[in-house]
Design a protein around this motif. Sequence first.
Motif, short mmCIF file in Angstrom:
data_model
loop_
_atom_site.label_atom_id
_atom_site.label_comp_id
_atom_site.label_asym_id
_atom_site.label_seq_id
_atom_site.Cartn_x
_atom_site.Cartn_y
_atom_site.Cartn_z
N THR A 1 0.82 -1.21 0.00
CA THR A 1 0.00 0.00 0.00
C THR A 1 0.86 1.26 0.00
O THR A 1 0.39 2.33 -0.36
N TYR A 2 2.11 1.12 0.42
CA TYR A 2 3.03 2.26 0.42
C TYR A 2 4.46 1.73 0.37
O TYR A 2 4.79 0.77 1.07
N SER A 3 5.28 2.36 -0.45
CA SER A 3 6.70 2.05 -0.52
C SER A 3 7.45 3.37 -0.64
O SER A 3 7.30 4.09 -1.64
N GLU A 4 8.21 3.72 0.38
CA GLU A 4 8.96 4.97 0.36
C GLU A 4 9.84 5.04 -0.89
O GLU A 4 9.90 6.08 -1.57
N LEU B 1 -3.94 23.82 9.43
CA LEU B 1 -3.18 24.99 9.02
C LEU B 1 -1.69 24.71 9.08
O LEU B 1 -1.23 23.89 9.87
N ALA B 2 -0.92 25.42 8.23
CA ALA B 2 0.54 25.41 8.34
C ALA B 2 0.90 26.11 9.66
O ALA B 2 0.19 27.02 10.07
N PRO B 3 1.90 25.68 10.38
CA PRO B 3 2.96 24.77 9.97
C PRO B 3 2.67 23.29 10.25
O PRO B 3 3.54 22.45 10.12
N LYS B 4 1.45 22.96 10.60
CA LYS B 4 1.08 21.57 10.91
C LYS B 4 0.23 20.95 9.81
O LYS B 4 -0.49 19.98 10.03
N ALA B 5 0.31 21.50 8.60
CA ALA B 5 -0.44 20.98 7.47
C ALA B 5 -0.04 19.53 7.20
O ALA B 5 1.09 19.14 7.46
N GLN B 6 -0.99 18.77 6.67
CA GLN B 6 -0.76 17.35 6.43
C GLN B 6 -0.99 16.97 4.97
O GLN B 6 -1.95 17.42 4.35
N THR B 7 -0.12 16.13 4.45
CA THR B 7 -0.38 15.38 3.24
C THR B 7 -0.96 14.05 3.70
O THR B 7 -0.47 13.45 4.66
N LYS B 8 -2.02 13.59 3.01
CA LYS B 8 -2.70 12.36 3.40
C LYS B 8 -2.67 11.36 2.25
O LYS B 8 -2.86 11.73 1.09
N LEU B 9 -2.47 10.11 2.58
CA LEU B 9 -2.60 9.00 1.64
C LEU B 9 -3.77 8.15 2.15
O LEU B 9 -3.65 7.46 3.16
N VAL B 10 -4.91 8.23 1.44
CA VAL B 10 -6.19 7.70 1.93
C VAL B 10 -6.58 6.45 1.16
O VAL B 10 -6.45 6.39 -0.07
N GLY C 1 9.03 10.78 -7.62
CA GLY C 1 9.17 12.21 -7.32
C GLY C 1 8.40 12.66 -6.10
O GLY C 1 8.23 13.85 -5.87
N LEU C 2 7.94 11.72 -5.29
CA LEU C 2 7.18 12.03 -4.09
C LEU C 2 8.05 11.77 -2.87
O LEU C 2 8.24 10.61 -2.48
N ASP C 3 8.59 12.81 -2.30
CA ASP C 3 9.47 12.68 -1.13
C ASP C 3 8.65 12.93 0.13
O ASP C 3 8.54 14.06 0.60
N LEU C 4 8.03 11.89 0.65
CA LEU C 4 7.15 12.00 1.81
C LEU C 4 7.68 11.14 2.95
O LEU C 4 8.23 10.07 2.72
N LYS C 5 7.49 11.62 4.14
CA LYS C 5 7.82 10.83 5.32
C LYS C 5 6.58 10.82 6.21
O LYS C 5 6.26 11.80 6.86
N PHE C 6 5.88 9.71 6.17
CA PHE C 6 4.66 9.60 6.96
C PHE C 6 5.00 9.33 8.42
O PHE C 6 5.91 8.56 8.72
N VAL C 7 4.25 9.97 9.33
CA VAL C 7 4.56 9.90 10.76
C VAL C 7 3.41 9.36 11.60
O VAL C 7 3.58 9.11 12.79
N GLN C 8 2.24 9.19 10.98
CA GLN C 8 1.08 8.74 11.75
C GLN C 8 0.12 8.02 10.82
O GLN C 8 -0.08 8.44 9.69
N ASP C 9 -0.47 6.92 11.29
CA ASP C 9 -1.53 6.23 10.56
C ASP C 9 -2.83 6.43 11.33
O ASP C 9 -2.85 6.33 12.56
#
Length: 187
Positions: free
Chosen positions: A29-32, A65-74, A39-47
Amino acid sequence: MNIMETSLPGVLVIEPKVFGDHRGWFMETYSEEKFREAGLDLKFVQDNQSFSATKGTLRGLHYQLAPKAQTKLVRCTRGRIFDVAVDIRKGSPTFGKWFGIELSEGNKKQLLVPKGFAHGFMTLTDDVEVQYKVDELYAPECDRGIIWNDPTIGVEWPVELAEPVLSAKDQAAPSILDAENNFVYGE
């Protein structure tokens, strides 16, 4: 893994490769490494995982809001949802535009929702489980939302109900034009 662009730059549909045989199936489901190669440099920290008991439950439209904005993989691991991303970056050529897709346990698709986009989903079946990865921890002081039926956005939710099942917070959310928002296109 197949990564497809959508009508909103940065919002991506991810189709994992599914390997099946007489026992069932397996997928990553995810491979760093594979994301980085794309081209997706993401470091996920919470599921995170949610359960919604009733068809027509609507969660969103949410963002931090930034600076705590989130990218999500749903992804939806039980049942079916209509998943939506809305561009809320001020000055963006697609500000207020939305993209929606059905995610289900059957199609195994995922939606990548980057920072600067609000996210929400409506359940299309009873007993729905949704799981998502985020690249920033939950920060309640930065948690914001936009009303699900904002006419400025005009999301075409697929389930016709007199009223979706909403939380009190989502019922009271402001419009996109009135919502607190510190995202600026190009920053």
